[in-house]
Design a protein around this motif. Structure first.
Motif, PDB file in Angstrom:
ATOM      1  N   ALA A  47      44.592 -25.275 -13.966  1.00  0.00           N
ATOM      2  CA  ALA A  47      44.250 -24.147 -13.107  1.00  0.00           C
ATOM      3  C   ALA A  47      45.529 -23.700 -12.414  1.00  0.00           C
ATOM      4  CB  ALA A  47      43.199 -24.549 -12.072  1.00  0.00           C
ATOM      5  N   LEU A  48      45.644 -22.405 -12.197  1.00  0.00           N
ATOM      6  CA  LEU A  48      46.818 -21.851 -11.521  1.00  0.00           C
ATOM      7  C   LEU A  48      46.369 -20.902 -10.422  1.00  0.00           C
ATOM      8  CD1 LEU A  48      49.091 -20.868 -14.563  1.00  0.00           C
ATOM      9  CD2 LEU A  48      49.485 -22.734 -12.957  1.00  0.00           C
ATOM     10  N   ARG A  49      47.209 -20.789  -9.401  1.00  0.00           N
ATOM     11  CA  ARG A  49      46.990 -19.751  -8.414  1.00  0.00           C
ATOM     12  C   ARG A  49      47.191 -18.404  -9.113  1.00  0.00           C
ATOM     13  NH1 ARG A  49      49.813 -23.667  -5.123  1.00  0.00           N
ATOM     14  NH2 ARG A  49      48.724 -23.988  -3.147  1.00  0.00           N
ATOM     15  N   MET A  50      46.476 -17.408  -8.651  1.00  0.00           N
ATOM     16  CA  MET A  50      46.617 -16.067  -9.231  1.00  0.00           C
ATOM     17  C   MET A  50      48.086 -15.638  -9.195  1.00  0.00           C
ATOM     18  SD  MET A  50      43.747 -14.498 -10.295  1.00  0.00           S
ATOM     19  CE  MET A  50      43.877 -12.747  -9.968  1.00  0.00           C
ATOM     20  N   LYS A  51      48.775 -15.906  -8.101  1.00  0.00           N
ATOM     21  CA  LYS A  51      50.176 -15.516  -7.969  1.00  0.00           C
ATOM     22  C   LYS A  51      51.038 -16.226  -9.024  1.00  0.00           C
ATOM     23  CE  LYS A  51      53.974 -15.244  -4.715  1.00  0.00           C
ATOM     24  NZ  LYS A  51      54.474 -15.480  -3.379  1.00  0.00           N
ATOM     25  N   GLU A  52      50.768 -17.512  -9.260  1.00  0.00           N
ATOM     26  CA  GLU A  52      51.531 -18.259 -10.268  1.00  0.00           C
ATOM     27  C   GLU A  52      51.292 -17.695 -11.669  1.00  0.00           C
ATOM     28  OE1 GLU A  52      51.663 -22.828  -8.637  1.00  0.00           O
ATOM     29  OE2 GLU A  52      49.729 -22.044  -9.337  1.00  0.00           O
ATOM     30  N   LEU A  53      50.046 -17.370 -11.971  1.00  0.00           N
ATOM     31  CA  LEU A  53      49.728 -16.813 -13.282  1.00  0.00           C
ATOM     32  C   LEU A  53      50.413 -15.463 -13.454  1.00  0.00           C
ATOM     33  CD1 LEU A  53      48.268 -16.922 -15.988  1.00  0.00           C
ATOM     34  CD2 LEU A  53      46.205 -16.066 -14.827  1.00  0.00           C
ATOM     35  N   ARG A  80      38.151 -19.474  -8.307  1.00  0.00           N
ATOM     36  CA  ARG A  80      37.552 -20.286  -7.241  1.00  0.00           C
ATOM     37  C   ARG A  80      38.576 -20.458  -6.129  1.00  0.00           C
ATOM     38  NH1 ARG A  80      39.569 -25.592  -7.821  1.00  0.00           N
ATOM     39  NH2 ARG A  80      40.282 -26.085  -9.921  1.00  0.00           N
ATOM     40  N   PRO A  81      38.102 -20.708  -4.921  1.00  0.00           N
ATOM     41  CA  PRO A  81      39.038 -20.908  -3.805  1.00  0.00           C
ATOM     42  C   PRO A  81      39.876 -22.171  -4.025  1.00  0.00           C
ATOM     43  CG  PRO A  81      36.779 -20.616  -3.021  1.00  0.00           C
ATOM     44  CD  PRO A  81      36.707 -20.758  -4.500  1.00  0.00           C
ATOM     45  N   ARG A  86      43.562 -21.856   1.909  1.00  0.00           N
ATOM     46  CA  ARG A  86      42.479 -20.881   2.007  1.00  0.00           C
ATOM     47  C   ARG A  86      42.884 -19.489   1.540  1.00  0.00           C
ATOM     48  NH1 ARG A  86      40.268 -20.479   7.719  1.00  0.00           N
ATOM     49  NH2 ARG A  86      42.467 -20.221   8.101  1.00  0.00           N
ATOM     50  N   ARG A  87      44.182 -19.188   1.540  1.00  0.00           N
ATOM     51  CA  ARG A  87      44.651 -17.858   1.134  1.00  0.00           C
ATOM     52  C   ARG A  87      44.737 -17.711  -0.384  1.00  0.00           C
ATOM     53  NH1 ARG A  87      50.203 -17.927   3.417  1.00  0.00           N
ATOM     54  NH2 ARG A  87      49.895 -20.082   2.854  1.00  0.00           N
ATOM     55  N   SER A  88      44.700 -18.820  -1.110  1.00  0.00           N
ATOM     56  CA  SER A  88      44.910 -18.782  -2.555  1.00  0.00           C
ATOM     57  C   SER A  88      43.616 -18.886  -3.344  1.00  0.00           C
ATOM     58  CB  SER A  88      45.818 -19.942  -2.981  1.00  0.00           C
ATOM     59  OG  SER A  88      47.113 -19.761  -2.482  1.00  0.00           O
TER      60      SER A  88
END
Length: 138
Positions: A47-53, A80-81, A86-88
């Motif tokens: 799983a990756l943070r949206m920003k990382e992806l 998913r959170p 909490r921001r990611s």
């Protein structure tokens, strides 16, 4: 040693052939190239943070959001959170998304076998070393 012009032409020709193959395979799956690229990245990471992806794909988070909306609607990814931030938002493959990733990865494996069948073990080793060095330049 090949001159730079010849090497450039061969790299461009290989890129064009690989791109053409990739586009035809992706079209057969009913997806866009960026969508499959996202699935490939997520398939190699849990799983990756949206920003990382977005960074790995070389797109903005806004562009990724639109792409992720479509992939989520097709039940290929889920958001998913993040557990501790909490921001990611984390994004990961669904079961269906993993199946698409696995199928596409198998096509890559078959292509690799097909285009390297005429290479000796030493040539394959040399190709691996050359590609590793070239990839480090990006």
């Amino acid at each position: 040693m090949p001159e730079t012009t010849q090497l450039t032409q061969l790299i461009v020709e290989f890129y064009e052939k690989l791109s053409s193959w990739e586009h035809s395979v992706v079209r057969d799956q009913g997806l866009t190239l960026p969508q499959v690229h996202a699935l490939e990245i997520l398939g190699t990471h849990t799983a990756l943070r949206m920003k990382e992806l977005a960074e790995r794909m070389g797109v903005t988070t806004g562009t990724l959001t639109v792409l992720a909306d479509r992939l989520e609607k097709a039940d290929l990814i889920r958001r998913r959170p993040h557990e501790t931030d909490r921001r990611s938002i984390l994004v990961e493959l669904t079961e269906k998304g993993h199946a698409v990733y696995t199928e596409h990865d198998q096509l890559h494996m078959q292509l690799t076998r097909d285009i390297t069948v005429g290479l000796s073990k030493d040539e394959q080793t040399s190709l691996v070393l050359a590609l590793e060095k070239m990839n480090k330049e990006f």
